[in-house]
Design a protein around this motif. Structure first.
Motif, short mmCIF file in Angstrom:
data_model
loop_
_atom_site.label_atom_id
_atom_site.label_comp_id
_atom_site.label_asym_id
_atom_site.label_seq_id
_atom_site.Cartn_x
_atom_site.Cartn_y
_atom_site.Cartn_z
N ALA A 236 54.84 50.90 39.53
CA ALA A 236 53.99 51.41 38.34
C ALA A 236 52.78 51.23 38.27
O ALA A 236 52.37 49.88 38.46
CB ALA A 236 54.82 50.55 37.11
N PRO A 237 51.78 52.09 38.25
CA PRO A 237 50.06 51.63 38.29
C PRO A 237 49.88 50.93 36.75
O PRO A 237 50.54 51.06 36.10
CB PRO A 237 49.77 52.82 38.32
CG PRO A 237 50.91 53.98 37.88
CD PRO A 237 52.07 53.35 37.99
N PHE A 238 49.05 50.02 36.99
CA PHE A 238 48.48 49.16 35.85
C PHE A 238 46.97 49.28 35.90
O PHE A 238 46.37 49.30 36.82
CB PHE A 238 49.20 47.86 35.86
CG PHE A 238 48.77 46.86 36.80
CD1 PHE A 238 47.39 46.46 36.93
CD2 PHE A 238 49.75 46.51 37.98
CE1 PHE A 238 47.22 45.42 37.86
CE2 PHE A 238 49.15 45.57 38.73
CZ PHE A 238 48.05 45.16 38.82
N ALA A 239 46.46 49.10 34.71
CA ALA A 239 45.23 48.55 34.54
C ALA A 239 45.15 47.43 33.57
O ALA A 239 45.79 47.47 32.60
CB ALA A 239 44.24 49.59 33.89
N HIS A 240 44.65 46.17 34.09
CA HIS A 240 44.56 45.12 33.24
C HIS A 240 43.04 44.90 32.73
O HIS A 240 42.48 44.62 33.55
CB HIS A 240 44.90 43.80 34.12
CG HIS A 240 46.58 43.93 34.24
ND1 HIS A 240 47.04 43.04 35.41
CD2 HIS A 240 47.46 44.62 33.86
CE1 HIS A 240 48.42 43.23 35.57
NE2 HIS A 240 48.68 44.17 34.60
N VAL A 241 42.81 44.73 31.77
CA VAL A 241 41.67 44.51 30.93
C VAL A 241 41.42 43.01 30.51
O VAL A 241 42.22 42.36 29.65
CB VAL A 241 41.21 45.63 29.85
CG1 VAL A 241 39.74 45.16 29.34
CG2 VAL A 241 41.25 46.66 30.51
N TRP A 242 40.68 42.25 31.14
CA TRP A 242 40.30 40.74 30.85
C TRP A 242 39.02 40.37 30.34
O TRP A 242 38.17 41.03 30.67
CB TRP A 242 40.43 39.91 32.13
CG TRP A 242 41.92 39.73 32.78
CD1 TRP A 242 42.16 40.75 33.91
CD2 TRP A 242 42.94 38.91 32.58
NE1 TRP A 242 43.38 40.37 34.35
CE2 TRP A 242 43.97 39.43 33.33
CE3 TRP A 242 43.16 38.04 31.59
CZ2 TRP A 242 45.10 38.68 33.31
CZ3 TRP A 242 44.41 37.05 31.56
CH2 TRP A 242 45.44 37.63 32.52
N ASP A 243 38.93 39.80 29.17
CA ASP A 243 37.75 39.39 28.51
C ASP A 243 37.41 37.81 29.18
O ASP A 243 38.49 37.04 29.11
CB ASP A 243 37.90 39.31 27.00
CG ASP A 243 37.59 40.90 26.37
OD1 ASP A 243 37.87 41.62 27.12
OD2 ASP A 243 37.75 40.69 25.09
N ILE A 244 36.47 37.55 29.62
CA ILE A 244 36.07 36.21 29.96
C ILE A 244 34.86 35.51 29.31
O ILE A 244 33.92 36.19 29.19
CB ILE A 244 35.96 36.26 31.63
CG1 ILE A 244 37.05 37.18 32.20
CG2 ILE A 244 35.50 35.03 32.05
CD1 ILE A 244 36.83 36.98 33.72
#
Length: 130
Positions: free
Chosen positions: A99-107
């Motif tokens: 399953a493809p994913f996009a993870h968006v992280w704020d740092i």
């Protein structure tokens, strides 16, 4: 600063891959917000490392069994890092699926303050063991 954020994200995924939970939690801000998509086994918003550990991360092996998180690209967004990749696991019949994913992280200041997962929840639901 953003190359440093990319490196921080790469180190996070390496720690995930090694099962190094203390290293993962160490880079979470105490007030981190973690958002799981509707259709996942753990939908909703979670706050704080302990809440995320107990209600999300500890549930993945129970729900999915063995799973690989394969990262393919890290995209520099300044105070955000987008990680593209795929989950590799088996469906209920034992066939391999991804399953493809996009993870968006704020740092901020070297700590992850927010996470949002975008993935194909239909594929993931078909792989859930429960």
């Amino acid at each position: 600063m953003s190359q440093q954020n990319i490196t921080t994200a790469q180190n996070l995924y390496a720690a995930f891959g090694q099962g190094d939970v203390p290293a993962v939690l160490a880079v979470f801000d105490p007030q981190i917000e973690w958002v799981e998509p509707e259709g996942s086994p753990t939908p909703g918003t979670y706050r704080g490392p302990q809440d995320i550990l107990e209600k999300v991360l500890a549930q993945f092996p129970v729900v999915y069994g063995p799973m690989e998180i394969i990262t393919q690209d890290y995209i520099d967004g300044g105070d955000k890092v987008v990680v593209l990749g795929e989950y590799r696991l088996q469906d209920r019949s034992g066939r391999p699926v991804s399953a493809p994913f996009a993870h968006v992280w704020d740092i901020r200041d070297g700590k992850f303050t927010r996470y949002q997962d975008y993935t194909d929840t239909t594929v993931m639901a078909g792989a859930a063991k429960q």
